[in-house]
Design a protein around this motif. Structure first.
Motif, mmCIF file in Angstrom:
data_model
loop_
_atom_site.group_PDB
_atom_site.id
_atom_site.type_symbol
_atom_site.label_atom_id
_atom_site.label_comp_id
_atom_site.label_asym_id
_atom_site.label_seq_id
_atom_site.Cartn_x
_atom_site.Cartn_y
_atom_site.Cartn_z
ATOM 1 N N HIS A 68 -46.604 -99.923 91.344
ATOM 2 C CA HIS A 68 -47.643 -100.030 92.188
ATOM 3 C C HIS A 68 -48.549 -101.242 92.360
ATOM 4 O O HIS A 68 -49.522 -101.324 92.861
ATOM 5 C CB HIS A 68 -48.692 -98.745 91.928
ATOM 6 C CG HIS A 68 -48.208 -97.432 92.453
ATOM 7 N ND1 HIS A 68 -46.962 -97.016 92.093
ATOM 8 C CD2 HIS A 68 -48.494 -96.712 93.309
ATOM 9 C CE1 HIS A 68 -46.626 -95.864 92.324
ATOM 10 N NE2 HIS A 68 -47.688 -95.431 93.339
ATOM 11 N N GLY A 69 -47.724 -102.213 91.645
ATOM 12 C CA GLY A 69 -48.067 -103.555 91.891
ATOM 13 C C GLY A 69 -48.007 -104.242 93.480
ATOM 14 O O GLY A 69 -47.236 -103.434 93.932
ATOM 15 N N PRO A 70 -48.165 -105.260 93.744
ATOM 16 C CA PRO A 70 -47.936 -106.065 95.053
ATOM 17 C C PRO A 70 -46.338 -106.159 95.001
ATOM 18 O O PRO A 70 -45.851 -106.177 96.192
ATOM 19 C CB PRO A 70 -48.638 -107.413 94.943
ATOM 20 C CG PRO A 70 -49.043 -107.499 93.692
ATOM 21 C CD PRO A 70 -49.125 -106.398 92.903
ATOM 22 N N ALA A 71 -45.629 -106.096 94.085
ATOM 23 C CA ALA A 71 -44.226 -106.783 94.101
ATOM 24 C C ALA A 71 -43.580 -106.623 92.838
ATOM 25 O O ALA A 71 -44.316 -106.093 91.693
ATOM 26 C CB ALA A 71 -44.081 -107.975 94.612
ATOM 27 N N LEU A 72 -42.106 -106.512 92.714
ATOM 28 C CA LEU A 72 -41.357 -106.639 91.579
ATOM 29 C C LEU A 72 -40.230 -107.544 91.733
ATOM 30 O O LEU A 72 -39.982 -107.900 93.069
ATOM 31 C CB LEU A 72 -41.020 -105.321 90.974
ATOM 32 C CG LEU A 72 -40.471 -104.267 92.005
ATOM 33 C CD1 LEU A 72 -38.859 -104.568 91.988
ATOM 34 C CD2 LEU A 72 -40.567 -102.552 91.278
ATOM 35 N N GLY A 73 -39.573 -108.027 90.861
ATOM 36 C CA GLY A 73 -38.632 -108.918 90.925
ATOM 37 C C GLY A 73 -37.903 -109.467 89.709
ATOM 38 O O GLY A 73 -38.160 -108.735 88.787
ATOM 39 N N ALA A 74 -36.858 -110.185 89.794
ATOM 40 C CA ALA A 74 -36.189 -110.747 88.887
ATOM 41 C C ALA A 74 -35.582 -112.224 88.954
ATOM 42 O O ALA A 74 -35.909 -112.578 90.106
ATOM 43 C CB ALA A 74 -34.640 -109.981 88.838
ATOM 44 N N VAL A 75 -35.761 -112.904 87.721
ATOM 45 C CA VAL A 75 -35.181 -114.359 87.764
ATOM 46 C C VAL A 75 -33.697 -114.230 87.144
ATOM 47 O O VAL A 75 -33.850 -113.932 85.915
ATOM 48 C CB VAL A 75 -36.306 -115.054 87.028
ATOM 49 C CG1 VAL A 75 -35.602 -116.698 87.026
ATOM 50 C CG2 VAL A 75 -37.520 -115.117 87.600
ATOM 51 N N VAL A 76 -33.009 -114.974 87.968
ATOM 52 C CA VAL A 76 -31.343 -115.083 87.364
ATOM 53 C C VAL A 76 -31.251 -116.282 86.908
ATOM 54 O O VAL A 76 -31.336 -117.146 87.756
ATOM 55 C CB VAL A 76 -30.526 -114.504 88.138
ATOM 56 C CG1 VAL A 76 -29.041 -114.780 87.585
ATOM 57 C CG2 VAL A 76 -30.548 -112.650 88.525
ATOM 58 N N ASP A 77 -31.281 -116.776 85.566
ATOM 59 C CA ASP A 77 -30.993 -118.046 85.399
ATOM 60 C C ASP A 77 -29.484 -118.099 84.708
ATOM 61 O O ASP A 77 -29.000 -117.140 84.169
ATOM 62 C CB ASP A 77 -32.111 -118.584 84.118
ATOM 63 C CG ASP A 77 -31.813 -119.915 84.074
ATOM 64 O OD1 ASP A 77 -31.388 -120.744 84.986
ATOM 65 O OD2 ASP A 77 -32.845 -120.653 83.226
#
Lengths: 364, 364, 364, 364
Positions: C19-28
């Motif tokens: 329920h935060g503003p967003a979610l995500g991933a960083v692919v390195d």
């Protein structure tokens, strides 16, 4: 571990290009229970912001940070803290002319060699703009360190040929060059005026002094505190040398000049009688102030004509106009501090796993 | 990852104390198919061996390496290569008197603070003897690099106040101080004689020049090649500063002095017209020679009396007798080279995963 | 390395709460030169989206992915790819009543124990919503794998007591339960109807079949391909068992039943005559299809009353209403596939560093 | 990080081949101050030793461990603990005939595919003998865990078709099959006799029960405790499935059957009313016993003739004679326990960095 991640327990991963939609950092391993607001981070970012003096780029980035995760009811939750800064003011047209020309002193050629092509807009990933993400993450590390009494004082020791002679801590935030010496700052300003007139740029030296560091941080033998600090600071673009304590000067010392004696203070605590070592012995903090210096090359973007080649091997002359600082050193002060904070925070956390009596204190 | 492990793909982990039964290194991630014998490694270890001149300790370690795993029918198998060196000549009685006294310039106090106690025999894990394991591992890295045309030249640039002025590569192996200048080596010898007479010690500067490095090695932004080299070299005990290319001198340059132009050579290859950057731009190798310098403090063990305290906070005077070099710089030459080789080998392997066209070349 | 990062070369780090503003991933570590668009990723995310059948939550997340970095002119640049999904539809009020009550089968209690408190909104970081970020990252891994001929088929083998008996690959996408057997899907639907009526939930089994995997992937001894796949799949919430190949059945086999023989095919290539091993021997892919199964427990959120306690140790009865799937298995299909793709992509890249002849192919 | 290293803080790296001069492990990150002797480790190794029953190989390895570093005056020093086991009894001639023939069920073919060639003597690195190094390292982890009250009970649940029905903990060490049920052990023995007569082999199931684990261990989302345990256990050769808690059975449960309720015990501590979850919720330990099962395939080495091919693609029949256990399951009991101990020790150390109040307890 990808090249964009730093740290073992308290880790930071940054992402983003100069002219993409945004850039950011993910901090993982920050302990739960740390008070944290966007304002805490903004204070750090504002120290890096351009446009504070006539010697820094007119690009007007607000660099407004958003916390996207990992904070609940004003405290870190122990889960990843995601930070994002939107890129608002990027006029890509500015950079079109250098899309296929290799700027001297920049990474353009190297990126093409490594990756086969590159995002040429504003330097892409190799832009100094990337450091905004590090600064945001470093603000969290610094807040954590403050909880255990660790504090930072970072300033400019020299710009081009102009070195500081006096040391007035209050002066650091008074002049736009972050020098602890008003007269030197004045003289450095005049030097920079001349640089601009000459279509040139200047480098300088940043010193970071870290106080309140408990003895014991750092992990032999490759994870030594000075080794990791060196990686951290050298990873900032344009840094070409790192010194710890008396640094290069020690090579001319005798052993007895170089060694710091031990004694006890009034409270019976063991302390050193001097600090040539800069607070680290055998890669482990010794309780004295940690002192390091970063030597920064002149900004490579200059409007003076330079000889170079294009991607297609055509020899050309290039003049780099646009928004470029004649000196990045004052803006890099907070970047160096942020990298030191990230290193120390990680060492602080790692160190509490080093002794069985610590572990029993938690689980006992 | 433990503090005793270095690298991402080509990794080395070292173990062992100065006066334990043995010390060693485990190299994991070395590609299969590399010819490797104990003799290949012994050549490196012999460069580090004491007793070659009157300025190094009389401790007579053979430092005979054994390969315990990872090599079959003369070739690496791709599995961990375990290297062991037995500690033969350790007269523990020599060190008994300093068991609870903190030697100035040493890590004794820091180890006690970090771990609660320490193996005090000969410095335990913080002894320079640990570097033998790195050198053994570095020999494997160097052998791998040689297969792709990368080679090293490492030498002493200065000892105490005595700097080299000439540069004769052949001279490096001719004098026991590893200086490329016979006259400077002579003068440095006289300086070291005086150090011994004065119960003192000296430091110095080591320079490493790496040729044949393909452009493209190093991973933005924390895994930059210069950043990891700095960690690698600063992790060698007694190193207090690291410079890349023109290093600290660049801070006084103008932008046009600092920048290296690009041009094409006769074969049409893009090259730089100068090498102030020391072969690395934006953290990525640019195809020029990589040049770095390590600044080493004087040996902290001196027989001159020094003020210090015991573990129990008693103030005492200490005189450190026994087998100690008045200067470690010449013996550290191969250690610095080994650390650079380990860094480059890892960067070389990591880099081949950076482009889809490379990957298709393997799996296509 | 933080707990939110996975992989060695091709790495993914996820962030974000329900329920935060967003979610995500960083692919390195994604190789440069891979064609990539938001649409490529969206296709994967859409497979995970709720609301496709009456057995999944009515929460209407668009789950629209944005690529914030690492792609330029339609291709990956080799630098971190940052992916973000905004959280649009989160009615926090729904969850207020469970802020301090420990839901059976959920991680609420464990998070409080670990971190001292927790973001209780929708499960915070422990919400299945976090897997959206994995799926987005997995789409990139799958795209990379496709370039070397690796493909996936993932489907539901059973839901509650209802197992598939037929195997029609085309059927998988035809029914909302992702079963390769229309009759079983029908029967499972009826079973789920009953679950809803009973205020209950159901679990099931997902099978993933990976074709075109070159022999040689996986690193002895802890980085074995089956070991890392197990970590990957078990890290998906609600998975309670992982099987490779014939899995638990092999314990009742004899050796000759369990072993797969080797022969050559018409083209002279060495192949196995059966595939009980599921494509992996000694932790290394053998060129056959990789086959694994994930066993998933029933959704812990049920509206049937359950006995539990609050944070303050008050014993209470809890009924969990709101938007909860009676079965998560069909939506988890793409999550399992994504985790397998991330594992394989990393193994594929790592493997090309394992042989000197490969390395010479690149640098030769 | 090389494939031969496991863990984040408490790490183990193993090295060595079946028929090389030795094999070993390096444990880094073990906290200083732990009492440790070779005898502590030997006890674990002896549990793995062959020759205890007629169902295990006659190869008579003493498996005598040596501690080469990291222990001083009976306590760990915080620096790497190097462990070595000499390979004494290896008759290489036994294995010459299978140098170029791919044994069904073994990794021979995969190693050749990955590395281009292999150390074929006794399976080289892929030999089960490698697990001796894990067991030695696991003994240290177990000793550390014992200090905080964590203990292990590991046993055989089934061999081939023979399952245990009773559970008598004292019986485990009484029969050579490590079964907690004397009657089942008897029956399993008869089954194994038949296997031998039939030139066959058998698999089985090992269960590990870990008590005294504090709630809070494990790191979302990829470093979940069950995920890392799965990697750890699946990395043991011949394991084909891993279950946590009720494992595969949960897929047929309803939600209310699967969920464990919470209540408080007499001392007011929050506990679960059942333990279907096997002590882990959301990847974090919940304070209940951790329960897992490893499913192990039959020993692939059988003397019954099998069809296979040589490296040169010749079709042949192979009969594997020599010293091979008809069942490895009882000897693998301590291997599974060791891997669980290594995982838990690492999670225990990592967890104390997760809360600011813990950190202040150390530095405050």
């Amino acid at each position: 571990m990808g090249g964009s991640t730093f740290g073992r327990i308290f880790t930071v991963s940054t992402w983003g290009e100069s002219h993409g939609p945004a850039l950011g950092a993910v901090v993982d391993g920050c302990p739960a229970g740390l008070s944290l607001s966007e304002e805490d981070i903004q204070v750090f970012l504002d120290r890096r912001r351009p446009g504070k003096s006539r010697f820094s780029t007119a690009r007007n980035e607000e660099d407004k940070v958003q916390i996207l995760s990992g904070v609940f009811e004003g405290k870190t939750t122990g889960t990843p803290v995601s930070l994002m800064i939107l890129n608002k003011d990027h006029r890509s047209a500015d950079y079109g002319n250098i899309a296929y020309t290799y700027r001297p002193g920049h990474a353009d050629f190297c990126y093409d060699q490594k990756y086969g092509f590159r995002d040429y807009r504003g330097g892409g990933r190799s832009s100094a703009r990337e450091t905004a993400a590090r600064v945001a993450a470093g603000a969290i590390a610094a807040k954590l360190l403050k909880e255990t009494g660790v504090s930072f004082m970072t300033y400019v020791r020299s710009i081009g040929p102009v070195s500081t002679n006096a040391f007035d801590p209050d002066e650091i935030s008074r002049n736009p060059l972050c020098m602890p010496d008003a007269a030197a700052a004045e003289e450095a300003s005049r030097f920079l005026e001349k640089c601009i007139k000459d279509q040139e740029s200047a480098g300088g030296v940043i010193e970071c002094r870290i106080s309140g560091v408990p003895a014991g941080l750092g992990d032999p033998v490759f994870g030594k505190l000075d080794a990791v600090l060196s990686q951290a600071v050298m990873s900032v673009g344009a840094v070409k040398a790192v010194e710890i304590g008396d640094g290069i000067k020690v090579t001319a010392y005798t052993g007895s000049d170089s060694n710091d004696g031990f004694t006890t203070d009034l409270s019976g605590r063991i302390i050193k009688t001097s600090n040539h070592a800069g607070g680290i012995l055998g890669g482990i903090s010794d309780g004295s102030d940690i002192i390091l210096r970063a030597h920064i090359k002149p900004t490579p973007s200059i409007s003076k004509p330079q000889d170079t080649v294009t991607r297609d091997k055509e020899r050309v002359s290039i003049e780099i106009h646009g928004r470029h600082d004649p000196v990045v050193v004052p803006r890099a002060v907070v970047v160096v501090e942020a990298m030191c904070a990230l290193t120390l925070a990680d060492a602080l956390l790692t160190n509490i796993t080093a002794r069985l009596d610590y572990i029993k204190k938690i689980y006992g």
